[in-house]
Each structure stands twice: as C-alpha cells, then as structure tokens.
Design a protein around this motif. Structure first.
Motif, mmCIF file in Angstrom:
data_model
loop_
_atom_site.group_PDB
_atom_site.id
_atom_site.type_symbol
_atom_site.label_atom_id
_atom_site.label_comp_id
_atom_site.label_asym_id
_atom_site.label_seq_id
_atom_site.Cartn_x
_atom_site.Cartn_y
_atom_site.Cartn_z
ATOM 1 N N UNK A 164 0.847 -1.192 0.000
ATOM 2 C CA UNK A 164 0.000 0.000 0.000
ATOM 3 C C UNK A 164 0.886 1.247 0.000
ATOM 4 N N UNK A 165 0.311 2.369 -0.428
ATOM 5 C CA UNK A 165 1.061 3.630 -0.417
ATOM 6 C C UNK A 165 1.516 3.992 0.990
ATOM 7 N N UNK A 166 0.670 3.707 1.993
ATOM 8 C CA UNK A 166 1.018 4.047 3.373
ATOM 9 C C UNK A 166 2.239 3.246 3.836
ATOM 10 N N UNK A 167 2.370 2.019 3.328
ATOM 11 C CA UNK A 167 3.526 1.187 3.691
ATOM 12 C C UNK A 167 4.807 1.768 3.101
ATOM 13 N N UNK A 168 4.739 2.134 1.841
ATOM 14 C CA UNK A 168 5.902 2.727 1.169
ATOM 15 C C UNK A 168 6.309 4.011 1.880
ATOM 16 N N UNK A 169 5.329 4.839 2.242
ATOM 17 C CA UNK A 169 5.632 6.085 2.950
ATOM 18 C C UNK A 169 6.260 5.806 4.300
ATOM 19 N N UNK A 170 5.764 4.782 4.992
ATOM 20 C CA UNK A 170 6.334 4.416 6.289
ATOM 21 C C UNK A 170 7.784 3.986 6.180
ATOM 22 N N UNK A 171 8.103 3.226 5.131
ATOM 23 C CA UNK A 171 9.484 2.793 4.909
ATOM 24 C C UNK A 171 10.362 4.002 4.572
ATOM 25 N N UNK A 172 9.849 4.902 3.748
ATOM 26 C CA UNK A 172 10.602 6.121 3.425
ATOM 27 C C UNK A 172 10.891 6.936 4.687
ATOM 28 N N UNK A 173 9.897 7.053 5.556
ATOM 29 C CA UNK A 173 10.078 7.796 6.805
ATOM 30 C C UNK A 173 11.129 7.123 7.696
ATOM 31 N N UNK A 174 11.094 5.791 7.736
ATOM 32 C CA UNK A 174 12.072 5.063 8.547
ATOM 33 C C UNK A 174 13.482 5.252 7.996
ATOM 34 N N UNK A 175 13.619 5.236 6.677
ATOM 35 C CA UNK A 175 14.929 5.438 6.052
ATOM 36 C C UNK A 175 15.446 6.845 6.344
ATOM 37 N N UNK A 176 14.551 7.830 6.292
ATOM 38 C CA UNK A 176 14.948 9.199 6.623
ATOM 39 C C UNK A 176 15.401 9.304 8.072
ATOM 40 N N UNK A 177 14.693 8.624 8.966
ATOM 41 C CA UNK A 177 15.089 8.627 10.379
ATOM 42 C C UNK A 177 16.455 7.961 10.554
ATOM 43 N N UNK A 178 16.708 6.921 9.771
ATOM 44 C CA UNK A 178 18.000 6.230 9.851
ATOM 45 C C UNK A 178 19.135 7.157 9.413
#
Length: 259
Positions: free
Chosen positions: A134-148
């Motif tokens: 889902x789009x929300x999943x992709x966004x969540x992964x992007x947010x996690x990568x940014x936090x990393x």
C-alpha cells in the motif's frame, strides 16, 4: 531459556528455546524488519506464562546474533524464502506444534508458513502483517529510512545487530521502495491457510490500513478472527502489551483445547 546457534540450509541462526510446559504447543516469535529476538523484550515470556506454552525466539539471517546476510539484494519472494527457512528450523528442532506470533514482516512470514506447511503450523497470530503493498507502507518505509539517515537510530540498532545494521536496513528499504515490488502480494496463498488465525492490528497503524486485515480474514480457509485496537500504531505488543497478551492468550487457550 537455552540459547544456541543452529545451522539450517547453510544459514546459521541464533535461537532461544524454553520448554517449561510439557505437552503444550511452542510459541514461535517472528520479528519485524528491524527487529531481533532481544527486541521482543519480556513480551514472549509474559505471553508464554499467560497461554501456558513453550517459546522459540530466533533472529533471521542478518539480524541480531545470527550470521550476516551474504548481500543486501532481495528478490520479491524473500518472505516466502524466510518461511521455507523457518520450516527447516522447526524441522531440525523437532517442533511440529508451532503457534506463530509474527509482527509486520514476521506476520507475513507466519501467514506464508501456515499456507505452505500446515502439518507443522497449528495456528497463527499475525500482528500488523502485510499481504500486499500500500502507499502508506511505502511512505512508512521512506520515513524510517529518513530517520536512519538523520537521527540516532543507527546507534540504537547497533546495540542489537552490531555491524550488520547498514546491510539489513538497505535490504529492507531497497526492496520495499522498488518499483518491482509494488505488485507483490500473497493473496493467492491465503486460501491454503486452514489453521486458526488471529489478526491483530492497531487502528492507527502507520504501515498499513485495515484492508490488510479484512482481505486476509475473508480469504483464508480456516477460522479467522480480528482484533483491531483503537489509538494504537504498528506495534501493539509494545504499545498496549496487556491488551495483546490477554487477547492472544485467550485465543491460544481456546484453540489448543485448554480453557
């Protein structure tokens, strides 16, 4: 709790096993995409006591105290391969009465394992698993990568994964953010799940909508229940552990014939 390294299918995995309840099923905990056996903290022990079940924890290859991945590249069927490896691990340890508790990626792996290996998997508790992208999943992964990239997340993760952190983060984020993965789904496998299923999800899950739950419980062949928790995000077992333990223990006791 006995901890040891176990080699299956050429891969060396860290395991923790306890068998305090003779004749009772084994609760097998499958961690999420940045998780490990240690990161479950005291949740497995608490659920084990409440449900009167034995416990197996393990780190997937490249995580925690298991050996490193050979490289970061993952194919679209990487979670199916993890389910195959889980079956090999259970076979090597002589476990034929597993109740899987999987979180996020671990929940998806649990569903796949139940579909492919019904003779070994007696029930599944899927917490915040994914059956399609889902789009929300992709966004969540992007947010996690940014936090990393911008926070102290790498330092915190190194406590559990050591120098394997960069590899596992790259492996997780690259596959989920790739165009080739957008069409990924395991819906075609759901009809092969015949064991009892409990799907737990936070209503405010930042990695998936309730479509994941509805499309799972309506397509499996066995009995399926859902437990949607208001005001809760992607990790109910951390955010509201008492509620998850109570509901999961009741489910386990009921389906394992011990009420």
């Amino acid at each position: 709790m006995t901890d040891k390294l176990v080699t299956v299918d050429g891969k060396t995995l860290y395991t923790e096993y306890t068998s305090a309840f003779e004749g009772r099923p084994v609760l097998v905990f499958l961690h999420d995409s940045l998780g490990s056996a240690q990161l479950w903290r005291d949740f497995p022990e608490r659920l084990s006591q409440a449900a009167e079940c034995n416990v197996l924890l393990y780190d997937r290859l490249g995580y925690g105290k298991s050996y490193p991945m050979e490289d970061h590249y993952r194919t679209n069927d990487y979670m199916e391969l993890e389910a195959d490896l889980l079956n090999s691990l259970l076979e090597k340890l002589g476990i034929s009465d597993a109740i899987l508790f999987g979180h996020s990626d671990g929940g998806t792996i649990a569903l796949i394992a139940a579909a492919k290996y019904p003779e070994r998997i007696k029930a599944v508790i899927c917490e915040a698993g994914h059956i399609f992208v889902e789009n929300i999943t992709v966004q969540g992964v992007q947010d996690a990568l940014q936090a990393y990239r911008t926070s102290d997340l790498p330092v915190r993760l190194r406590k559990y994964h050591g120098d394997k952190v960069d590899m596992l983060v790259r492996a997780w984020t690259e596959i989920w953010l790739s165009e080739r993965f957008r069409s990924w789904t395991i819906e075609y496998l759901l009809q092969d799940i015949t064991c009892p299923l409990l799907f737990i999800q936070g209503e405010a899950d930042e990695y998936g909508t309730l479509d994941q739950v509805e499309k799972t419980v309506t397509q499996v062949s066995g009995t399926a229940e859902k437990y949607i928790i208001p005001d809760t995000g992607h990790s109910p077992h951390k955010e509201v552990p008492e509620r998850v333990i109570s509901r999961a223990a009741e489910f386990i006791q009921r389906i394992s014939g011990n009420t």
